[in-house]
Design a protein around this motif. Structure first.
Motif, mmCIF file in Angstrom:
data_model
loop_
_atom_site.group_PDB
_atom_site.id
_atom_site.type_symbol
_atom_site.label_atom_id
_atom_site.label_comp_id
_atom_site.label_asym_id
_atom_site.label_seq_id
_atom_site.Cartn_x
_atom_site.Cartn_y
_atom_site.Cartn_z
ATOM 1 N N ILE A 234 -49.308 77.052 14.452
ATOM 2 C CA ILE A 234 -48.205 76.809 15.386
ATOM 3 C C ILE A 234 -47.547 78.129 15.769
ATOM 4 N N ILE A 235 -47.274 78.954 14.779
ATOM 5 C CA ILE A 235 -46.605 80.237 15.037
ATOM 6 C C ILE A 235 -47.532 81.185 15.795
ATOM 7 N N PHE A 236 -48.855 81.098 15.534
ATOM 8 C CA PHE A 236 -49.818 81.851 16.337
ATOM 9 C C PHE A 236 -49.605 81.532 17.826
ATOM 10 N N GLY A 237 -49.520 80.241 18.147
ATOM 11 C CA GLY A 237 -49.339 79.832 19.542
ATOM 12 C C GLY A 237 -48.060 80.386 20.147
ATOM 13 N N LEU A 238 -46.969 80.363 19.370
ATOM 14 C CA LEU A 238 -45.692 80.896 19.853
ATOM 15 C C LEU A 238 -45.783 82.405 20.090
ATOM 16 N N LYS A 239 -46.454 83.101 19.191
ATOM 17 C CA LYS A 239 -46.627 84.553 19.323
ATOM 18 C C LYS A 239 -47.414 84.883 20.592
ATOM 19 N N HIS A 240 -48.478 84.147 20.828
ATOM 20 C CA HIS A 240 -49.299 84.393 22.018
ATOM 21 C C HIS A 240 -48.529 84.077 23.298
ATOM 22 N N LEU A 241 -47.726 83.001 23.256
ATOM 23 C CA LEU A 241 -46.931 82.626 24.430
ATOM 24 C C LEU A 241 -45.896 83.697 24.757
ATOM 25 N N LEU A 242 -45.224 84.221 23.739
ATOM 26 C CA LEU A 242 -44.202 85.245 23.971
ATOM 27 C C LEU A 242 -44.828 86.539 24.496
ATOM 28 N N THR A 243 -46.013 86.878 23.999
ATOM 29 C CA THR A 243 -46.712 88.067 24.511
ATOM 30 C C THR A 243 -47.062 87.878 25.978
ATOM 31 N N PHE A 244 -47.500 86.686 26.340
ATOM 32 C CA PHE A 244 -47.815 86.364 27.740
ATOM 33 C C PHE A 244 -46.582 86.486 28.632
ATOM 34 N N LEU A 245 -45.423 86.067 28.117
ATOM 35 C CA LEU A 245 -44.187 86.074 28.913
ATOM 36 C C LEU A 245 -43.492 87.437 28.922
ATOM 37 N N ALA A 246 -43.961 88.377 28.097
ATOM 38 C CA ALA A 246 -43.282 89.670 27.952
ATOM 39 C C ALA A 246 -43.244 90.452 29.259
ATOM 40 N N THR A 247 -42.064 90.979 29.586
ATOM 41 C CA THR A 247 -41.892 91.807 30.783
ATOM 42 C C THR A 247 -41.544 93.252 30.415
ATOM 43 N N ASN A 248 -41.380 93.504 29.112
ATOM 44 C CA ASN A 248 -41.114 94.865 28.651
ATOM 45 C C ASN A 248 -41.631 95.015 27.230
ATOM 46 N N VAL A 249 -41.668 96.235 26.739
ATOM 47 C CA VAL A 249 -42.228 96.513 25.419
ATOM 48 C C VAL A 249 -41.401 95.860 24.312
ATOM 49 N N PHE A 250 -40.078 95.775 24.505
ATOM 50 C CA PHE A 250 -39.236 95.150 23.481
ATOM 51 C C PHE A 250 -39.652 93.709 23.217
ATOM 52 N N MET A 251 -39.988 92.966 24.275
ATOM 53 C CA MET A 251 -40.426 91.581 24.094
ATOM 54 C C MET A 251 -41.744 91.517 23.329
ATOM 55 N N VAL A 252 -42.586 92.505 23.520
ATOM 56 C CA VAL A 252 -43.835 92.569 22.756
ATOM 57 C C VAL A 252 -43.514 92.805 21.280
ATOM 58 N N TYR A 253 -42.535 93.700 21.014
ATOM 59 C CA TYR A 253 -42.113 93.944 19.637
ATOM 60 C C TYR A 253 -41.635 92.645 18.968
ATOM 61 N N VAL A 254 -40.843 91.861 19.719
ATOM 62 C CA VAL A 254 -40.335 90.591 19.188
ATOM 63 C C VAL A 254 -41.495 89.645 18.873
ATOM 64 N N ALA A 255 -42.464 89.580 19.787
ATOM 65 C CA ALA A 255 -43.635 88.726 19.562
ATOM 66 C C ALA A 255 -44.383 89.157 18.307
ATOM 67 N N GLN A 256 -44.461 90.468 18.090
ATOM 68 C CA GLN A 256 -45.176 90.984 16.925
ATOM 69 C C GLN A 256 -44.512 90.575 15.599
ATOM 70 N N VAL A 257 -43.196 90.387 15.628
ATOM 71 C CA VAL A 257 -42.482 89.961 14.415
ATOM 72 C C VAL A 257 -42.975 88.586 13.948
ATOM 73 N N LEU A 258 -43.404 87.751 14.891
ATOM 74 C CA LEU A 258 -43.891 86.414 14.543
ATOM 75 C C LEU A 258 -45.164 86.444 13.703
ATOM 76 N N GLN A 259 -45.744 87.613 13.573
ATOM 77 C CA GLN A 259 -46.923 87.769 12.711
ATOM 78 C C GLN A 259 -46.617 87.339 11.281
ATOM 79 N N ILE A 260 -45.346 87.382 10.908
ATOM 80 C CA ILE A 260 -44.940 87.037 9.549
ATOM 81 C C ILE A 260 -45.290 85.599 9.192
ATOM 82 N N GLY A 261 -45.319 84.728 10.200
ATOM 83 C CA GLY A 261 -45.657 83.335 9.929
ATOM 84 C C GLY A 261 -46.996 82.917 10.494
ATOM 85 N N ALA A 262 -47.677 83.837 11.172
ATOM 86 C CA ALA A 262 -48.969 83.521 11.786
ATOM 87 C C ALA A 262 -50.102 84.076 10.919
#
Length: 400
Positions: free
Chosen positions: A290-318
């Protein structure tokens, strides 16, 4: 089970050195090959070829160990030594593109082949009555991946891509030294002799690949789900520079992003033994996809590097939960004579996703662009998560 501090340290060092080397090899594969004038399509095709070869070499190596053709420890040493020899060719010689790609394929194939073997190494000492803390060691491996990725980002910017093969040459030489020093304590050796005598008459013929699939049908459906979930994960990891460049990212920022994802794995993996005593591995696997899916979705929606950083934090549960949970899950649902083969099947599934992701990813990057590719990846990831949910099994009452 008894604890042995020295073996825990050695196994942790094994994971640290392997993943530090792997971060340079795969995390910077696109950076290295792009600098050599290789196109996205060819990079994708090359990585797909590696995955195709590894799909065969991983179960072959596991089967050789299961059948006692060769012991686990020397097999790992031989494969890593071959990777070092090929890596030296990349570092010291200016190779024509086609030769360079062939040598690169050889190095990556070697390193991917030993991945399930290193997982099995954690359980090698159980027959001696010794428990190795896999979760902590694997978490430290992720921390090493993180640190290596961050450091390499700056080294490549300052000194060029020649630092990349040098990095994994050094790491793999040290890995050989550590694996070579694995020794079972003398006071524990009698345990395995007693067990071997007790079970000598019930030795089981090793299953072929098709026999394994026939007996463990639901498990193989689970592997299919893993392939789909890891499709986008592979694309993001192997084409990360292409993912962040359109939103203003650089090599050093890519290194930071990889560092974030890998460093957050450490606490999750280190605490995994505690978690699995309170939550079933099957439930942990469901949470992770489930968290994998959320991480991938946030990376897709990212418009700047900070959003990519946030998506990468989800690795903790993926990824951080999936990897140790899948290793223990295999031990819960696969019979003992087939454990190495079972471990290799999960790794083969992840590798098979690399075949699809790398081949399709490189071509689609050059045709439809990174945005549409990530959108496709999100859909595939969700489908994979649903398959995992439907195929996951509870721990079997008796695994012989």
């Amino acid at each position: 089970m008894k604890k042995n501090g020295i073996l825990d340290v050695k196994y942790s060092l094994t994971q640290i050195l392997y993943f530090a080397s792997f971060s340079a090899l795969m995390g910077y594969a696109s950076v290295y090959l792009l600098d050599k004038g290789v196109s996205n399509s060819v990079i994708g095709t090359t990585l797909a070829l590696v995955s195709i070869i590894a799909v065969f070499t991983q179960p072959m190596a596991a089967s050789a160990v299961d059948k006692k053709v060769i012991r686990l420890q020397p097999l790992i040493i031989v494969i890593v030594a071959l990777a070092v020899i090929l890596s030296l060719c990349l570092y010291f010689f200016k190779l024509p593109t086609i030769i360079l790609l062939c040598v690169f394929v050889g190095v990556v194939t070697c390193m991917m082949t030993i991945q399930p073997l290193l997982n099995s190494l954690a359980f090698l000492f159980e027959k001696y009555g010794i428990e190795v803390n896999y979760g902590l060691a694997r978490g430290l491996g992720s921390a090493a991946y993180a640190l290596a990725s961050a450091v390499l980002g700056y080294l490549v910017e300052d000194f060029g891509t020649s630092m990349i093969p040098l990095f994994y040459i050094i790491g793999n030489i040290l890995l050989i030294v550590v694996v070579y020093t694995y020794v079972v304590p003398k006071n524990q050796r009698h345990v395995v002799h007693r067990e071997e005598n007790q079970h000598e008459e019930v030795k089981q013929e090793q299953l072929s690949f098709f026999q394994f699939c026939s007996i463990y049908k639901k498990f193989m459906i689970f592997v299919v789900g893993v392939i789909l979930v890891f499709f986008t994960h592979t694309i993001i990891n192997n084409f990360f520079i292409q993912v962040i460049t359109p939103i203003g990212g650089t090599e050093s920022q890519m290194g930071i992003a990889v560092f974030i994802a890998a460093i957050v794995e450490l606490p999750a993996m280190a605490m995994f033994n505690v978690m699995r005593k309170k939550i079933d591995c099957s439930t942990l696997l469901k949470i992770s996809v489930i968290i994998f899916g959320l991480k991938h979705l946030l990376t897709f929606l990212a418009t700047n590097v900070f959003m990519v950083y946030v998506a990468q934090v989800l690795q903790i549960g993926a990824y951080a939960i999936f990897i140790p949970a899948s290793v223990y899950y295999v031990n819960e649902v696969i019979s003992k004579p087939d454990l190495v083969k079972g471990q290799s099947m999960v790794t083969v599934g992840i590798t098979a996703s690399g075949i699809i992701a790398n081949l399709a990813g490189g071509i689609l990057l050059d045709t439809i662009g990174v945005h549409d590719l990530l959108m496709i990846g999100v859909v595939v990831s969700v489908i994979g998560a649903l398959i995992v949910f439907m195929s996951i099994e509870k721990k079997r009452a008796s695994i012989e």
